[in-house]
Scaffold this motif. Structure first.
Motif, PDB file in Angstrom:
ATOM      1  N   GLU A  45     -30.731 -29.431  61.927  1.00 18.91           N
ATOM      2  CA  GLU A  45     -31.371 -29.561  60.511  1.00 18.91           C
ATOM      3  C   GLU A  45     -31.022 -28.806  58.946  1.00 18.91           C
ATOM      4  OE1 GLU A  45     -35.042 -29.213  59.816  1.00 18.91           O
ATOM      5  OE2 GLU A  45     -35.831 -30.569  61.711  1.00 18.91           O
ATOM      6  N   LEU A  46     -30.422 -29.729  57.882  1.00 16.76           N
ATOM      7  CA  LEU A  46     -29.950 -28.467  57.180  1.00 16.76           C
ATOM      8  C   LEU A  46     -30.761 -27.952  56.401  1.00 16.76           C
ATOM      9  CD1 LEU A  46     -26.941 -30.783  55.293  1.00 16.76           C
ATOM     10  CD2 LEU A  46     -27.032 -29.238  56.507  1.00 16.76           C
ATOM     11  N   LEU A  47     -30.382 -26.233  56.150  1.00 23.46           N
ATOM     12  CA  LEU A  47     -31.611 -25.464  56.320  1.00 23.46           C
ATOM     13  C   LEU A  47     -30.859 -25.149  54.899  1.00 23.46           C
ATOM     14  CD1 LEU A  47     -34.166 -23.484  55.727  1.00 23.46           C
ATOM     15  CD2 LEU A  47     -32.637 -21.880  57.237  1.00 23.46           C
ATOM     16  N   PRO A  48     -31.382 -25.295  53.529  1.00 30.42           N
ATOM     17  CA  PRO A  48     -31.257 -24.765  52.613  1.00 30.42           C
ATOM     18  C   PRO A  48     -31.270 -22.528  51.896  1.00 30.42           C
ATOM     19  CG  PRO A  48     -33.725 -25.561  51.695  1.00 30.42           C
ATOM     20  CD  PRO A  48     -33.271 -25.998  53.822  1.00 30.42           C
ATOM     21  N   SER A  49     -30.215 -22.118  51.190  1.00 25.27           N
ATOM     22  CA  SER A  49     -30.262 -21.466  51.114  1.00 25.27           C
ATOM     23  C   SER A  49     -31.416 -20.460  50.510  1.00 25.27           C
ATOM     24  CB  SER A  49     -28.825 -20.606  50.380  1.00 25.27           C
ATOM     25  OG  SER A  49     -29.466 -20.969  48.799  1.00 25.27           O
ATOM     26  N   MET A  50     -31.688 -19.523  50.008  1.00 24.75           N
ATOM     27  CA  MET A  50     -33.034 -19.026  49.096  1.00 24.75           C
ATOM     28  C   MET A  50     -32.580 -19.216  47.722  1.00 24.75           C
ATOM     29  SD  MET A  50     -34.235 -15.087  49.419  1.00 24.75           S
ATOM     30  CE  MET A  50     -35.981 -14.425  47.758  1.00 24.75           C
ATOM     31  N   ALA A  51     -31.582 -18.582  47.958  1.00 23.98           N
ATOM     32  CA  ALA A  51     -31.407 -19.095  45.945  1.00 23.98           C
ATOM     33  C   ALA A  51     -31.070 -20.612  45.716  1.00 23.98           C
ATOM     34  CB  ALA A  51     -29.524 -18.704  46.038  1.00 23.98           C
ATOM     35  N   LEU A  52     -30.833 -21.697  46.459  1.00 26.66           N
ATOM     36  CA  LEU A  52     -31.100 -23.158  46.329  1.00 26.66           C
ATOM     37  C   LEU A  52     -32.441 -22.686  46.329  1.00 26.66           C
ATOM     38  CD1 LEU A  52     -29.787 -25.419  45.520  1.00 26.66           C
ATOM     39  CD2 LEU A  52     -29.817 -25.895  47.869  1.00 26.66           C
ATOM     40  N   LYS A  53     -33.406 -22.501  47.287  1.00 24.77           N
ATOM     41  CA  LYS A  53     -34.749 -23.018  47.741  1.00 24.77           C
ATOM     42  C   LYS A  53     -35.602 -22.543  46.058  1.00 24.77           C
ATOM     43  CE  LYS A  53     -37.996 -25.185  49.761  1.00 24.77           C
ATOM     44  NZ  LYS A  53     -38.014 -26.826  50.094  1.00 24.77           N
ATOM     45  N   VAL A  54     -35.126 -21.615  45.626  1.00 19.53           N
ATOM     46  CA  VAL A  54     -36.120 -20.854  44.691  1.00 19.53           C
ATOM     47  C   VAL A  54     -35.260 -21.372  43.137  1.00 19.53           C
ATOM     48  CG1 VAL A  54     -35.993 -18.671  42.920  1.00 19.53           C
ATOM     49  CG2 VAL A  54     -36.139 -18.849  45.739  1.00 19.53           C
ATOM     50  N   ALA A  55     -34.560 -22.094  43.270  1.00 20.42           N
ATOM     51  CA  ALA A  55     -34.030 -22.452  41.805  1.00 20.42           C
ATOM     52  C   ALA A  55     -34.595 -23.925  42.017  1.00 20.42           C
ATOM     53  CB  ALA A  55     -32.780 -23.069  42.112  1.00 20.42           C
ATOM     54  N   GLN A  56     -34.636 -24.783  43.193  1.00 18.18           N
ATOM     55  CA  GLN A  56     -35.218 -25.898  43.741  1.00 18.18           C
ATOM     56  C   GLN A  56     -37.111 -25.968  43.073  1.00 18.18           C
ATOM     57  OE1 GLN A  56     -36.500 -27.166  47.095  1.00 18.18           O
ATOM     58  NE2 GLN A  56     -36.694 -29.435  46.833  1.00 18.18           N
ATOM     59  N   LEU A  57     -37.318 -24.654  43.317  1.00 21.06           N
ATOM     60  CA  LEU A  57     -38.781 -24.744  43.092  1.00 21.06           C
ATOM     61  C   LEU A  57     -39.735 -24.831  41.817  1.00 21.06           C
ATOM     62  CD1 LEU A  57     -39.820 -22.355  46.383  1.00 21.06           C
ATOM     63  CD2 LEU A  57     -40.517 -25.167  45.708  1.00 21.06           C
ATOM     64  N   ALA A  58     -38.328 -23.960  40.795  1.00 24.82           N
ATOM     65  CA  ALA A  58     -38.676 -23.524  39.840  1.00 24.82           C
ATOM     66  C   ALA A  58     -38.370 -25.245  38.987  1.00 24.82           C
ATOM     67  CB  ALA A  58     -37.641 -22.127  39.465  1.00 24.82           C
ATOM     68  N   ARG A  59     -37.195 -26.043  38.992  1.00 24.57           N
ATOM     69  CA  ARG A  59     -37.033 -27.313  38.516  1.00 24.57           C
ATOM     70  C   ARG A  59     -37.501 -28.041  38.989  1.00 24.57           C
ATOM     71  NH1 ARG A  59     -31.701 -27.685  37.021  1.00 24.57           N
ATOM     72  NH2 ARG A  59     -31.115 -26.442  35.561  1.00 24.57           N
ATOM     73  N   GLY A  60     -38.657 -28.534  40.198  1.00 21.12           N
ATOM     74  CA  GLY A  60     -39.320 -28.916  40.260  1.00 21.12           C
ATOM     75  C   GLY A  60     -38.788 -30.279  41.076  1.00 21.12           C
ATOM     76  N   THR A  61     -37.272 -30.391  41.425  1.00 18.30           N
ATOM     77  CA  THR A  61     -36.578 -31.474  41.957  1.00 18.30           C
ATOM     78  C   THR A  61     -36.813 -31.780  43.111  1.00 18.30           C
ATOM     79  OG1 THR A  61     -34.248 -30.616  41.635  1.00 18.30           O
ATOM     80  CG2 THR A  61     -35.581 -31.705  39.697  1.00 18.30           C
ATOM     81  N   ALA A  62     -35.808 -32.553  43.543  1.00 15.23           N
ATOM     82  CA  ALA A  62     -35.176 -33.012  45.389  1.00 15.23           C
ATOM     83  C   ALA A  62     -34.043 -32.291  45.155  1.00 15.23           C
ATOM     84  CB  ALA A  62     -35.521 -34.152  45.755  1.00 15.23           C
ATOM     85  N   ILE A  63     -33.193 -32.119  46.740  1.00 14.29           N
ATOM     86  CA  ILE A  63     -32.240 -31.722  46.875  1.00 14.29           C
ATOM     87  C   ILE A  63     -31.257 -32.855  47.578  1.00 14.29           C
ATOM     88  CG2 ILE A  63     -30.944 -30.057  48.612  1.00 14.29           C
ATOM     89  CD1 ILE A  63     -33.052 -27.469  47.461  1.00 14.29           C
ATOM     90  N   GLU A  64     -29.685 -33.317  47.486  1.00 16.31           N
ATOM     91  CA  GLU A  64     -29.528 -34.065  48.099  1.00 16.31           C
ATOM     92  C   GLU A  64     -27.950 -33.685  48.772  1.00 16.31           C
ATOM     93  OE1 GLU A  64     -27.241 -38.277  47.568  1.00 16.31           O
ATOM     94  OE2 GLU A  64     -28.517 -37.653  46.155  1.00 16.31           O
ATOM     95  N   ALA A  65     -27.600 -32.637  49.842  1.00 16.55           N
ATOM     96  CA  ALA A  65     -26.642 -32.137  49.881  1.00 16.55           C
ATOM     97  C   ALA A  65     -25.288 -33.638  50.524  1.00 16.55           C
ATOM     98  CB  ALA A  65     -27.078 -31.370  51.227  1.00 16.55           C
ATOM     99  N   LYS A  66     -24.084 -33.159  50.144  1.00 12.77           N
ATOM    100  CA  LYS A  66     -22.889 -33.490  50.375  1.00 12.77           C
ATOM    101  C   LYS A  66     -21.966 -32.800  50.534  1.00 12.77           C
ATOM    102  CE  LYS A  66     -23.382 -37.878  47.217  1.00 12.77           C
ATOM    103  NZ  LYS A  66     -22.784 -39.333  46.345  1.00 12.77           N
TER     104      LYS A  66
END
Length: 235
Positions: A45-66
């Motif tokens: 599984e792809l695990l996001p970094s803590m920084a990316l996860k914090v930014a996602q929670l702040a934005r309230g949006t989804a993450i898509e990795a390429k």
């Protein structure tokens, strides 16, 4: 990079967490951390970094990795290099971000409004701890401030970018600069040719600095400089 094992949070924290993010880092040979891995493989599984996860929670949006190209956070596209790394744009030395004592917080000596509508990261900043890394501004930047920097890079879109064409441009400069120097040396006197070559190099330096300041593009001039310095037929 991929990992089969992980040091997980204590159950009391993991059960109440809104999400998990890795804090793995891969320093360069000189000990500096020039980039972050926004996503790592962990048990298929792809695990996001803590920084990316914090930014996602702040934005309230989804993450898509390429991988090898970009990370999409809602409408924000975070550029990655070919190794799926996000280049970190450091802002300064320790305490660039406001730092407060956790002991003062627990003792009630801090105004609660200090943290209102803020992203708060908790980490160790003691001088003797091992979670310190070299940055362009500080030889021992606390790890929590490094993560804060990456979070801010993402939310403000002030990251650094190492585009695919950068290595090709640097190789072209390594080839063309000595050729230009040779043509100038065969056409003009030594002093004039040397002055023109230095002028060309100055323009390239200004262009690289402009790209860094305005676009966050990282270009290396060290090898083109070495290639230009290898030509010495100025007499």
């Amino acid at each position: 990079p991929s990992h089969d094992t992980a040091l997980l949070p204590l159950p009391e924290f993991a059960q109440r967490a809104r999400g998990l993010g890795h804090v793995s880092a891969l320093p360069d040979r000189d000990g500096g951390l020039r980039y972050d891995f926004p996503a790592l493989w962990y048990q298929d599984e792809l695990l996001p970094s803590m920084a990316l996860k914090v930014a996602q929670l702040a934005r309230g949006t989804a993450i898509e990795a390429k991988l090898g190209k970009e990370i999409r956070l809602g409408t924000t596209n975070i550029p990655l290099d070919a190794a799926s790394r996000q280049w970190v744009n450091y802002y300064g030395a320790s305490n660039t971000f406001h730092t407060a004592s956790f002991a003062d917080l627990l003792a009630g000596r801090l105004d609660p409004s200090l943290f209102k509508d803020k992203i708060v990261l908790i980490g160790d900043t003691a001088l003797g701890n091992s979670d310190r890394h070299a940055s362009p501004f500080d030889p021992a930047l606390p790890g929590v401030e490094r993560i804060a920097t990456i979070v801010d890079n993402i939310l403000t879109e002030r990251w650094l970018n190492r585009p695919d064409w950068a290595p090709l441009a640097e190789i072209a400069a390594m080839i063309l600069l000595p050729l230009c120097a040779a043509m100038l040396a065969n056409t003009f006197s030594g002093r004039v040719a040397l002055g023109c070559s230095l002028l060309i190099f100055g323009l390239l330096t200004a262009l690289a600095q402009w790209a860094f300041n305005q676009q966050g593009i990282v270009l290396s001039l060290i090898f083109p400089v070495i290639a230009l310095g290898s030509y010495r037929d100025w007499e």
